[in-house]
Design a protein around this motif. Structure first.
Motif, PDB file in Angstrom:
ATOM      1  N   ASP A  25     -71.298 102.481  -1.787  1.00 43.81           N
ATOM      2  CA  ASP A  25     -71.298 101.254  -2.588  1.00 43.81           C
ATOM      3  C   ASP A  25     -70.068 101.188  -3.490  1.00 43.81           C
ATOM      4  N   ALA A  26     -69.645 102.340  -3.996  1.00 42.22           N
ATOM      5  CA  ALA A  26     -68.450 102.377  -4.845  1.00 42.22           C
ATOM      6  C   ALA A  26     -67.212 102.003  -4.033  1.00 42.22           C
ATOM      7  N   ARG A  27     -67.151 102.483  -2.788  1.00 41.68           N
ATOM      8  CA  ARG A  27     -66.001 102.143  -1.937  1.00 41.68           C
ATOM      9  C   ARG A  27     -65.926 100.627  -1.735  1.00 41.68           C
ATOM     10  N   ALA A  28     -67.065 100.010  -1.475  1.00 42.84           N
ATOM     11  CA  ALA A  28     -67.090  98.556  -1.285  1.00 42.84           C
ATOM     12  C   ALA A  28     -66.668  97.830  -2.560  1.00 42.84           C
ATOM     13  N   ALA A  29     -67.170  98.289  -3.693  1.00 41.78           N
ATOM     14  CA  ALA A  29     -66.815  97.669  -4.979  1.00 41.78           C
ATOM     15  C   ALA A  29     -65.331  97.854  -5.278  1.00 41.78           C
ATOM     16  N   PHE A  30     -64.808  99.015  -4.930  1.00 40.11           N
ATOM     17  CA  PHE A  30     -63.391  99.320  -5.148  1.00 40.11           C
ATOM     18  C   PHE A  30     -62.520  98.390  -4.309  1.00 40.11           C
ATOM     19  N   GLN A  31     -62.902  98.209  -3.068  1.00 46.76           N
ATOM     20  CA  GLN A  31     -62.125  97.356  -2.163  1.00 46.76           C
ATOM     21  C   GLN A  31     -62.151  95.894  -2.594  1.00 46.76           C
ATOM     22  N   LYS A  32     -63.270  95.460  -3.199  1.00 48.28           N
ATOM     23  CA  LYS A  32     -63.404  94.069  -3.637  1.00 48.28           C
ATOM     24  C   LYS A  32     -62.788  93.817  -5.012  1.00 48.28           C
ATOM     25  N   GLY A  33     -62.414  94.900  -5.714  1.00 49.05           N
ATOM     26  CA  GLY A  33     -61.889  94.728  -7.063  1.00 49.05           C
ATOM     27  C   GLY A  33     -62.978  94.563  -8.109  1.00 49.05           C
ATOM     28  N   ALA A  34     -64.222  94.931  -7.753  1.00 48.55           N
ATOM     29  CA  ALA A  34     -65.338  94.804  -8.694  1.00 48.55           C
ATOM     30  C   ALA A  34     -65.363  95.931  -9.728  1.00 48.55           C
ATOM     31  N   ILE A  35     -64.627  97.009  -9.470  1.00 48.47           N
ATOM     32  CA  ILE A  35     -64.456  98.082 -10.447  1.00 48.47           C
ATOM     33  C   ILE A  35     -62.958  98.329 -10.612  1.00 48.47           C
ATOM     34  N   ASP A  36     -62.581  98.853 -11.773  1.00 47.33           N
ATOM     35  CA  ASP A  36     -61.168  99.079 -12.078  1.00 47.33           C
ATOM     36  C   ASP A  36     -60.680 100.447 -11.595  1.00 47.33           C
ATOM     37  N   ALA A  37     -61.603 101.381 -11.485  1.00 49.22           N
ATOM     38  CA  ALA A  37     -61.259 102.740 -11.052  1.00 49.22           C
ATOM     39  C   ALA A  37     -62.478 103.359 -10.404  1.00 49.22           C
ATOM     40  N   LEU A  43     -57.943 103.687 -19.351  1.00 49.12           N
ATOM     41  CA  LEU A  43     -59.329 103.511 -18.912  1.00 49.12           C
ATOM     42  C   LEU A  43     -60.209 102.862 -19.981  1.00 49.12           C
ATOM     43  N   LYS A  44     -59.707 102.755 -21.200  1.00 46.69           N
ATOM     44  CA  LYS A  44     -60.519 102.187 -22.290  1.00 46.69           C
ATOM     45  C   LYS A  44     -60.982 100.779 -21.925  1.00 46.69           C
ATOM     46  N   GLY A  45     -62.304 100.586 -21.993  1.00 53.51           N
ATOM     47  CA  GLY A  45     -62.891  99.282 -21.705  1.00 53.51           C
ATOM     48  C   GLY A  45     -63.023  98.952 -20.236  1.00 53.51           C
ATOM     49  N   LYS A  46     -62.593  99.869 -19.358  1.00 55.23           N
ATOM     50  CA  LYS A  46     -62.566  99.572 -17.930  1.00 55.23           C
ATOM     51  C   LYS A  46     -63.860  99.978 -17.224  1.00 55.23           C
ATOM     52  N   ARG A  47     -64.096  99.345 -16.085  1.00 56.49           N
ATOM     53  CA  ARG A  47     -65.276  99.608 -15.250  1.00 56.49           C
ATOM     54  C   ARG A  47     -64.918 100.705 -14.249  1.00 56.49           C
ATOM     55  N   ILE A  48     -65.645 101.803 -14.310  1.00 56.06           N
ATOM     56  CA  ILE A  48     -65.328 102.944 -13.452  1.00 56.06           C
ATOM     57  C   ILE A  48     -66.554 103.281 -12.607  1.00 56.06           C
ATOM     58  N   GLY A  49     -66.388 103.206 -11.316  1.00 58.79           N
ATOM     59  CA  GLY A  49     -67.486 103.494 -10.401  1.00 58.79           C
ATOM     60  C   GLY A  49     -67.623 104.990 -10.167  1.00 58.79           C
ATOM     61  N   LEU A  50     -68.858 105.455 -10.104  1.00 57.47           N
ATOM     62  CA  LEU A  50     -69.127 106.862  -9.806  1.00 57.47           C
ATOM     63  C   LEU A  50     -70.607 107.061  -9.528  1.00 57.47           C
ATOM     64  N   GLN A  51     -70.916 108.164  -8.840  1.00 56.24           N
ATOM     65  CA  GLN A  51     -72.300 108.576  -8.595  1.00 56.24           C
ATOM     66  C   GLN A  51     -72.791 109.323  -9.833  1.00 56.24           C
ATOM     67  N   LYS A  52     -73.826 108.820 -10.446  1.00 55.22           N
ATOM     68  CA  LYS A  52     -74.384 109.485 -11.626  1.00 55.22           C
ATOM     69  C   LYS A  52     -74.877 110.876 -11.257  1.00 55.22           C
ATOM     70  N   GLN A 103     -66.814 101.866 -19.277  1.00 56.82           N
ATOM     71  CA  GLN A 103     -68.010 101.270 -18.688  1.00 56.82           C
ATOM     72  C   GLN A 103     -68.318 101.968 -17.367  1.00 56.82           C
ATOM     73  N   PRO A 104     -69.138 103.014 -17.377  1.00 62.40           N
ATOM     74  CA  PRO A 104     -69.499 103.652 -16.102  1.00 62.40           C
ATOM     75  C   PRO A 104     -70.386 102.725 -15.284  1.00 62.40           C
ATOM     76  N   ILE A 105     -70.045 102.586 -14.018  1.00 65.43           N
ATOM     77  CA  ILE A 105     -70.844 101.776 -13.089  1.00 65.43           C
ATOM     78  C   ILE A 105     -71.418 102.740 -12.062  1.00 65.43           C
ATOM     79  N   TRP A 106     -72.729 102.936 -12.110  1.00 61.33           N
ATOM     80  CA  TRP A 106     -73.362 103.968 -11.275  1.00 61.33           C
ATOM     81  C   TRP A 106     -73.538 103.453  -9.852  1.00 61.33           C
ATOM     82  N   LEU A 107     -72.807 104.057  -8.928  1.00 66.13           N
ATOM     83  CA  LEU A 107     -72.836 103.633  -7.531  1.00 66.13           C
ATOM     84  C   LEU A 107     -72.768 104.843  -6.613  1.00 66.13           C
ATOM     85  N   THR A 108     -73.448 104.774  -5.471  1.00 67.77           N
ATOM     86  CA  THR A 108     -73.277 105.796  -4.443  1.00 67.77           C
ATOM     87  C   THR A 108     -71.852 105.688  -3.898  1.00 67.77           C
ATOM     88  N   PRO A 109     -71.353 106.735  -3.228  1.00 71.92           N
ATOM     89  CA  PRO A 109     -69.986 106.651  -2.703  1.00 71.92           C
ATOM     90  C   PRO A 109     -69.729 105.429  -1.819  1.00 71.92           C
TER      91      PRO A 109
END
Length: 310
Positions: free
Chosen positions: A164-176, A124-133, A156-162
Motif C-alpha cells: 500500500d505504501a508503494r502505491a501511495a508513493f507512486q501516486k504522490g499521496a505520501i512525501d517519503a 521531513l518536518k510536517g511531511k507525510r511519511i509512509g511506513l509499516q507500523k 505525519q506517519p502514515i501507517w501502510l503495508t509495503p
C-alpha cells in the motif's frame, strides 16, 4: 538454471542432517526479504532435516504480521527485522530470539520521489511519511527524526503495508517512504526513487529468527537444526549469487535486476548465529528509545527473550 540445479544436487548429496524425529510439523513464517528461507524452501532443506514432519510455508507482508501469527500459535518459527519482536515482547507475547543475521544498514532507507525537493532530514518536518507500523522501518524513521533534531510529533506517519505504501508513493499521496529491501530496491530501480538517507549510522537493521516458546521448549534440538539449515542455505547463496537472484525473482515476482541489487546489499556471509552481547545491546537501545517515546507501553528487557540454547 542448470547451475542452480547442479548445486542443489551436490548440496543434497553432501549434507549431513541432524534429524529430530520428534518434530511432527514445522510451520514457518517468511516474507519477501527472507533470502535464506527462500532457498531453504526451494531446496526442501527442512524436509530433509525433519523427515517425519509436515513442513508448511506461510508468507506475510512484514514482520509484525509474522509475530502476530507466532503469538496466536499459527506458526512455529518466523523471520523479521529488529522492531517487531520489541513490539511483541512489550505486549507480553511469548517469543524467543533464536538467531540473527549480520547488520545490513544499507538495505533500508527513507525514499523520496525522483522529483522531490526534500534533500535533508530536517525537510521531513510536517511531511507525510509512509511506513509499516512496528517494522524495522519504524525504528529507522525514529532515529532519522532524532538525528534531524525534530520531535516525533513534527512528522505525519502514515501507517501502510509495503504494498500500500508503494502505491501511495507512486501516486504522490505520501512525501517519503521508510522501507527495506527488496521493496527499497524495486522503488529505486523502477520508480527512480531517491535515497534521502539509508540506515547507515541510524539503524543496524538486523534480521532475527524468532520461535514460539512452546516449540523451543518441546524441541530444543530442532531449533539447532533450523539454524543449521539457514546456514546451509546461506552458503549456497554466497556461492551462487546470480542463481539466487533468479530464484528470488521466480519466488517473489521481482525483476532480476531488482533481486540482484537486493542480494548485493546483504552482508557476505549472512549466516544465522546466536545473539551476541552487542546485538542484544543494540536491541535494548531500540527498546529503550521506543519506551522513552511511549511507542511501546513499557520498558522491556531484551535478554529475557533470548534463547541461550539450553
Amino acid at each position: 538454471m542448470t547451475t542452480m540445479l547442479l548445486a542443489c544436487a551436490m548440496l543434497g548429496s553432501t549434507a549431513v542432517w541432524a534429524v529430530d524425529p520428534s518434530v511432527q510439523q514445522l510451520r514457518i513464517g517468511f516474507q519477501k526479504s527472507s533470502i535464506n528461507f527462500a532457498v531453504a524452501k526451494q531446496q526442501k532443506l527442512y524436509e530433509k532435516e525433519f523427515p517425519n514432519a509436515k513442513i508448511s510455508w506461510n508468507e506475510f507482508p512484514a514482520g509484525p504480521q509474522i509475530l502476530e501469527a507466532l503469538a496466536v500459535g499459527s506458526i512455529d518459527v518466523g523471520v523479521t527485522g529488529d522492531t517487531p519482536p520489541v513490539y511483541a515482547q512489550a505486549a507480553n507475547k511469548p517469543l524467543y530470539y533464536i538467531a540473527y543475521e549480520a547488520a545490513k544498514p544499507l538495505a533500508s532507507a527513507i525514499l523520496v520521489p525522483k522529483d522531490s525537493k526534500l534533500s535533508q532530514l530536517s525537510d521531513l518536518k510536517g511531511k507525510r511519511i509512509g511506513l509499516q507500523k512496528g517494522s524495522s522501518a519504524h525504528y529507522l524513521l525514529v532515529q532519522a527524526v532524532r538525528k534531524a533534531g525534530l520531535q516525533w510529533t513534527d512528522i505525519q506517519p502514515i501507517w501502510l503495508t509495503p504494498a500500500d505504501a508503494r502505491a501511495a508513493f507512486q501516486k504522490g499521496a505520501i512525501d517519503a517512504w521508510a522501507i527495506w529491501d527488496p521493496y527499497f530496491a524495486s522503488a529505486q530501480l523502477e520508480d527512480q526513487a531517491k535515497i534521502l538517507v539509508s540506515g547507515q549510522g541510524l539503524s543496524p537493521n538486523y534480521t532475527f529468527y524468532l520461535a514460539s516458546t512452546s516449540f523451543v521448549k518441546q524441541h530444543p534440538q530442532a531449533v539447532k537444526g533450523i539454524i543449521q539449515q539457514i546456514n546451509t542455505a546461506d552458503k549456497w547463496v554466497q556461492a551462487n549469487r546470480s542463481a539466487t537472484a533468479q530464484l528470488i525473482g521466480q519466488s517473489t515476482g521481482l525483476k532480476p535486476n531488482v533481486s540482484q541489487v537486493f542480494i548485493d546489499r546483504r552482508p557476505r556471509p549472512s549466516a544465522a548465529a546466536p545473539l551476541t552481547a552487542k546485538v542484544i545491546a543494540d536491541q535494548q537501545q531500540l527498546a529503550n528509545r521506543f519506551a522513552e517515546l511511549k511507542i511501546i507501553p513499557k520498558p522491556i528487557n531484551i535478554k529475557l527473550a533470548v534463547w541461550t540454547g539450553k
